[in-house]
Design a protein around this motif. Structure first.
Motif, short mmCIF file in Angstrom:
data_model
loop_
_atom_site.label_atom_id
_atom_site.label_comp_id
_atom_site.label_asym_id
_atom_site.label_seq_id
_atom_site.Cartn_x
_atom_site.Cartn_y
_atom_site.Cartn_z
N TRP A 101 0.84 -1.19 0.00
CA TRP A 101 0.00 0.00 0.00
C TRP A 101 0.88 1.25 0.00
CZ3 TRP A 101 -4.98 0.00 -1.03
CH2 TRP A 101 -5.73 -1.15 -0.80
N VAL A 102 0.57 2.20 -0.88
CA VAL A 102 1.22 3.51 -0.89
C VAL A 102 0.16 4.52 -0.46
CG1 VAL A 102 2.32 5.29 -2.28
CG2 VAL A 102 2.89 2.89 -2.66
N LEU A 103 0.43 5.22 0.62
CA LEU A 103 -0.57 6.11 1.24
C LEU A 103 -0.07 7.55 1.21
CD1 LEU A 103 -0.94 3.61 4.13
CD2 LEU A 103 -2.74 4.03 2.47
N LYS A 104 -0.85 8.43 0.62
CA LYS A 104 -0.45 9.82 0.46
C LYS A 104 -1.61 10.76 0.79
CE LYS A 104 3.72 9.15 -1.18
NZ LYS A 104 4.94 9.66 -0.48
N LYS A 105 -1.24 11.96 1.25
CA LYS A 105 -2.22 13.02 1.46
C LYS A 105 -2.14 13.98 0.28
CE LYS A 105 -1.97 12.95 6.52
NZ LYS A 105 -1.61 13.73 7.74
N LYS A 106 -3.24 14.19 -0.41
CA LYS A 106 -3.28 15.11 -1.54
C LYS A 106 -3.68 16.49 -1.02
CE LYS A 106 -4.08 13.79 -5.64
NZ LYS A 106 -4.68 13.39 -6.93
N THR A 107 -2.89 17.51 -1.39
CA THR A 107 -3.13 18.86 -0.91
C THR A 107 -3.56 19.79 -2.03
OG1 THR A 107 -0.79 19.43 -1.22
CG2 THR A 107 -1.43 18.56 0.93
N ASP A 108 -4.12 20.94 -1.65
CA ASP A 108 -4.50 21.95 -2.64
C ASP A 108 -3.35 22.92 -2.84
OD1 ASP A 108 -4.47 23.54 -0.39
OD2 ASP A 108 -6.65 23.72 -0.24
N MET A 109 -3.60 24.03 -3.54
CA MET A 109 -2.54 24.99 -3.86
C MET A 109 -1.98 25.69 -2.62
SD MET A 109 -4.66 28.19 -5.48
CE MET A 109 -5.98 27.26 -6.22
N ASP A 110 -2.74 25.66 -1.50
CA ASP A 110 -2.28 26.29 -0.27
C ASP A 110 -1.65 25.31 0.71
OD1 ASP A 110 -3.23 28.85 -1.06
OD2 ASP A 110 -5.26 28.22 -0.54
N GLY A 111 -1.54 24.05 0.28
CA GLY A 111 -0.93 23.04 1.14
C GLY A 111 -1.88 22.37 2.10
#
Length: 493
Positions: A101-111
């Motif tokens: 499993w690869v687990l990531k948090k996706k952020t917007d342009m402001d982080g």
């Protein structure tokens, strides 16, 4: 710490090694009053990413376990929906490849965190060419894009951790479709998407295979594909909406609305002034934090004037080489390279100079790389600006630095192409041969720029929106000798 964990967990002594490993992993990432940095940070030169779990076990033990589990369940739902595999008994002589499993948090342009992403990937590095895959080339937000590609080879995989079928625990997965991590996955997805988009009337640009165009009367639409991210633009809103609807019927997709942030690039619009801007401020912030430069002094230039770089600055003793082996030099170059390629032509020269020392960098080389990072800290909010004009025109500029490399006496070439004064293509690189004079160095640089001009002319011509591209592209060079040589090459042999 290990004894405490063992005594309270009521585990057998066979788990002693696992408990010891977890204890060391935890202690290396815990701050201490005696030193400012964590042991992991002192050893590797970078801070550990404590926000994103590396394994399934870390995910279920984290404070955000429910969010991570929901992300993994969503991934498994997509896999079941696409019928990615069937469970079979292990064939004789076949060793299934693993998965993780690869687990990531996706952020917007402001982080800010927008979504928690769980991706099941295979350990494709264990595949054998000719057995598990043949071709892998692909010119490269679709959800689970790679699951749409069909497999032609027989590929077997272990069941994913946390989602093993209790009724068929002894069976393995025979893949029917591509999955993230397979070496042929991107190519299979691209072929599948290419076939589908052509059915809707789009034509692929042969000079840039990830760009598609559709023309219907006065309506023109462009679609740009980068792996599983899609950008659609055109001059008719209802047509754009119909394309989104059609794509949604073919693939599981998420409509992100008007484009404001894609692939780490912020898109700025001022329609009243007909301006379009591109910036990577958020991405640069992440890079600065990764290499502990976010609180450093701000630099005024990407590279200090008059600096002299050479292989003589490489480590000369085993101790120096051991110390530099802990410095993330190549990682920093790679992170800077993405910013340079997308929106920062101003660091292309400095980055070209520093990338040639990745094999054996010295302290002086690393200091210069950090200066580039410090410069980006001061200029992180800089935008590339494109102006809307009635007539679109392409201009190009080229230059060379004579025998600037102290190690092999080669010169440096550079060029930039602008569309209505906004840079669209740029490059700075060491020349492949030794120039005997400044005229020859400038002529070689102009030759490289001319090759790029040929490609740009062909690419823009097929877009069909820049009428002036039918004229010759002007190439501006500041060396009269090179210009005279290009106009009347008397000395060519």
């Amino acid at each position: 710490m290990v004894r405490s964990m063992m005594s309270h967990a009521d585990l057998s002594t066979s788990f002693w090694g696992h408990v010891l490993e977890i204890a060391i992993f935890t202690l290396n990432r815990v701050p201490s009053k005696s030193v400012q940095k964590m042991p992991y940070e002192m050893w590797t030169g970078k801070r550990p990413n404590q926000d994103e779990p590396r394994t399934y076990q870390e995910a279920v033990a984290s404070p955000d376990s429910e969010k991570w589990l929901e992300a993994m369940r969503s991934e498994m739902d997509s896999i079941y929906e696409n019928q990615v595999w069937t469970l079979v008994d292990p064939p004789e002589g076949v060793k299934p490849i693993g998965c993780k499993w690869v687990l990531k948090k996706k952020t917007d342009m402001d982080g800010n965190v927008q979504t928690y992403k769980g991706r099941l990937i295979t350990k494709g590095f264990r595949q054998i060419h000719g057995v598990d895959y043949d071709e892998t080339f692909s010119p490269m937000d679709v959800k689970t894009a790679f699951l749409n590609g069909k497999l032609e080879e027989d590929v077997y995989m272990t069941q994913p951790e946390g989602f093993v079928d209790p009724k068929d625990a002894g069976k393995i997965c025979k893949l029917q479709r591509s999955i993230y991590g397979l070496k042929q996955a991107s190519r299979n997805w691209n072929l599948r998407f290419n076939d589908a988009i052509k059915e809707f009337g789009f034509i692929k640009n042969e000079d840039e295979p990830c760009v598609y165009k559709k023309v219907s009367g006065n309506t023109i639409t462009f679609l740009v594909l980068y792996v599983d991210d899609i950008l659609i633009m055109g001059n008719d809103i209802p047509t754009l909406q119909s394309i989104k609807t059609w794509l949604g019927s073919c693939f599981s997709m998420k409509d992100l609305g008007e484009a404001t942030y894609i692939l780490g690039v912020k898109i700025y619009r001022d329609r009243s002034r007909r301006l379009l801007g591109l910036s990577q401020g958020t991405y640069i912030d992440k890079v600065l934090k990764r290499f502990n430069i976010e609180e450093s002094k701000r630099g005024f230039l990407p590279m200090r004037h008059g600096i002299s770089l050479s292989k003589e600055m490489c480590p000369s003793t085993p101790q120096e080489r051991e110390r530099m082996s802990k410095i993330p030099y190549a990682s920093a170059i790679g992170s800077l390279m993405y910013a340079m390629l997308c929106t920062r032509p101003d660091v292309s020269y400095a980055l070209s100079m520093m990338s040639r020392y990745q094999v054996d960098p010295g302290e002086g080389h690393w200091t210069t790389v950090k200066n580039i990072l410090k410069y980006l800290r001061r200029t992180k909010d800089t935008f590339l600006i494109y102006r809307g004009e009635e007539e679109l025109s392409v201009k190009s500029y080229t230059d060379a630095s004579f025998q600037i490399d102290k190690d092999d006496s080669r010169s440096q070439s550079g060029f930039v192409f602008c569309l209505n004064d906004g840079a669209v293509s740029w490059k700075s690189s060491k020349q492949s041969t030794v120039a005997d004079s400044t005229i020859e160095a400038e002529y070689i640089a102009a030759s490289e720029a001319a090759k790029e001009a040929v490609w740009i002319k062909k690419f823009i011509t097929k877009l069909g929106i820049v009428p002036s591209i039918s004229d010759s592209i002007e190439l501006r060079c500041d060396n009269n000798g090179a210009i005279a040589q290009a106009k009347e090459p008397r000395s060519h042999q």
